[in-house]
Design a protein around this motif. Structure first.
Motif, short mmCIF file in Angstrom:
data_model
loop_
_atom_site.label_atom_id
_atom_site.label_comp_id
_atom_site.label_asym_id
_atom_site.label_seq_id
_atom_site.Cartn_x
_atom_site.Cartn_y
_atom_site.Cartn_z
N LYS A 79 14.29 0.30 -9.35
CA LYS A 79 12.86 0.25 -9.63
C LYS A 79 12.08 0.77 -8.44
CE LYS A 79 10.80 -3.82 -9.46
NZ LYS A 79 10.27 -5.15 -9.83
N TYR A 80 11.02 1.51 -8.74
CA TYR A 80 10.02 1.92 -7.75
C TYR A 80 8.75 1.15 -8.05
CZ TYR A 80 12.80 5.94 -6.26
OH TYR A 80 13.78 6.76 -5.75
N THR A 81 8.12 0.59 -7.02
CA THR A 81 6.87 -0.15 -7.19
C THR A 81 5.78 0.57 -6.40
OG1 THR A 81 8.03 -2.24 -7.47
CG2 THR A 81 5.72 -2.36 -6.82
N PHE A 82 4.69 0.89 -7.09
CA PHE A 82 3.58 1.60 -6.47
C PHE A 82 2.32 0.74 -6.53
CE2 PHE A 82 6.51 4.70 -8.25
CZ PHE A 82 6.72 5.53 -7.15
N PRO A 83 1.77 0.37 -5.38
CA PRO A 83 0.51 -0.39 -5.37
C PRO A 83 -0.67 0.59 -5.52
CG PRO A 83 1.35 -0.15 -3.14
CD PRO A 83 2.34 0.51 -4.05
N VAL A 84 -1.02 0.89 -6.74
CA VAL A 84 -2.07 1.88 -7.02
C VAL A 84 -3.39 1.18 -7.35
CG1 VAL A 84 -0.44 3.64 -7.80
CG2 VAL A 84 -1.39 2.03 -9.45
N THR A 85 -4.46 1.93 -7.26
CA THR A 85 -5.77 1.41 -7.66
C THR A 85 -5.81 1.29 -9.19
OG1 THR A 85 -6.68 3.64 -7.73
CG2 THR A 85 -6.97 2.40 -5.68
N PRO A 86 -6.61 0.39 -9.72
CA PRO A 86 -6.71 0.28 -11.18
C PRO A 86 -7.27 1.57 -11.78
CG PRO A 86 -7.83 -1.56 -10.08
CD PRO A 86 -7.46 -0.57 -9.03
N GLY A 87 -6.87 1.84 -13.01
CA GLY A 87 -7.40 2.99 -13.73
C GLY A 87 -6.31 3.82 -14.36
N GLN A 88 -6.74 4.92 -14.95
CA GLN A 88 -5.82 5.80 -15.68
C GLN A 88 -5.11 6.74 -14.71
OE1 GLN A 88 -8.79 7.20 -18.39
NE2 GLN A 88 -8.83 5.25 -19.48
N LYS A 89 -3.81 6.98 -14.99
CA LYS A 89 -2.96 7.75 -14.07
C LYS A 89 -2.16 8.81 -14.82
CE LYS A 89 -3.89 4.64 -10.88
NZ LYS A 89 -5.21 4.80 -10.37
N PHE A 90 -1.93 9.95 -14.13
CA PHE A 90 -0.89 10.90 -14.52
C PHE A 90 0.37 10.39 -13.84
CE2 PHE A 90 -4.50 13.99 -14.09
CZ PHE A 90 -4.50 14.51 -15.38
N GLU A 148 -4.10 -1.83 -14.96
CA GLU A 148 -5.21 -2.78 -14.95
C GLU A 148 -5.44 -3.35 -13.55
OE1 GLU A 148 -7.20 -3.39 -17.46
OE2 GLU A 148 -6.08 -2.35 -19.03
N ASP A 149 -6.56 -4.05 -13.38
CA ASP A 149 -6.83 -4.76 -12.13
C ASP A 149 -5.68 -5.70 -11.80
OD1 ASP A 149 -9.37 -3.66 -11.60
OD2 ASP A 149 -10.34 -5.10 -12.96
N ASN A 150 -5.38 -5.85 -10.53
CA ASN A 150 -4.34 -6.76 -10.03
C ASN A 150 -2.94 -6.45 -10.55
OD1 ASN A 150 -6.30 -8.30 -8.55
ND2 ASN A 150 -6.89 -9.23 -10.50
N GLU A 151 -2.70 -5.21 -10.96
CA GLU A 151 -1.37 -4.79 -11.39
C GLU A 151 -0.83 -3.75 -10.42
OE1 GLU A 151 -1.29 -5.14 -16.25
OE2 GLU A 151 -1.49 -3.17 -15.36
#
Length: 188
Positions: free
Chosen positions: A24-35, A91-94
């Motif tokens: 698994k790779y875990t990415f702490p990204v900002t909330p919102g839509q992603k490519f 989503e937020d906090n994901e």
């Protein structure tokens, strides 16, 4: 690869993560839509035969690829590298988790691998229906088709409508192929 005159990004040829166990790779990204772009360079890696790469890829609650054989895709495309492109919402906090799991139902010695991952924030509602708007009309039908944030999308065809193909080298930084629409047009 020495004699290949096609475009293959250097990063796709340099390394891959390969495993017979889930990873698994875990990415702490900002909330919102992603490519989410997944890159595959399909070759046999030492004791890993290319035909044994058979796995699903999951992103949170979405199954992006199921019973996925990189060897079959590479053979059908006539090249040993290819990207797969998805659109999804975080989503937020994901966090964005990408999980690769070898398919044991195919064979005891299957494995999963990935050569590259690219995640890019995209403009809000570029491909999704804004929550406060009317739904997208479904062409040829009288009912609407909402595309909410609870939906993941996969890019299947990218056409440059009314013009010629655009090579990955000539794309605007994401190195995507834009196909000429001529072969997809039909007469009625």
């Amino acid at each position: 690869m020495k004699n290949c005159t096609c475009f293959i990004p250097t990063a796709w040829r340099s390394a891959s993560t390969i495993s017979r166990s889930e990873f698994k790779y875990t990415f702490p990204v900002t909330p919102g839509q992603k490519f989410v772009l997944l890159y595959f360079h399909v070759v046999s890696y030492k004791e890993y035969d290319r035909s044994k790469a058979f796995f699903p890829v999951k992103a949170g609650s979405f199954t992006l690829l199921k019973n996925f054989s990189t060897s079959l895709v590479a053979n059908s495309k006539g090249r040993n590298w290819f990207p797969r492109e998805f659109y999804l919402n975080v989503e937020d906090n994901e966090v964005l988790d990408l999980v690769f799991t070898p398919s044991r139902s195919a064979s005891y010695d299957t494995y999963a691998f990935i050569t590259g991952i690219e995640i890019v924030s995209m403009p809000t509602n570029l491909y999704y229906t804004p929550p406060d708007s009317l739904d997208v009309p479904f062409v040829g039908h009288s009912y609407p088709f909402p595309v909410g944030n609870d939906t993941a999308l996969e890019m299947v065809y990218r056409l440059n409508v009314g013009s010629q193909s655009i090579s990955p080298n000539d794309d605007t930084g994401l190195f995507r192929l834009w196909s000429d629409d001529f072969f997809y047009m039909t007469e009625k």
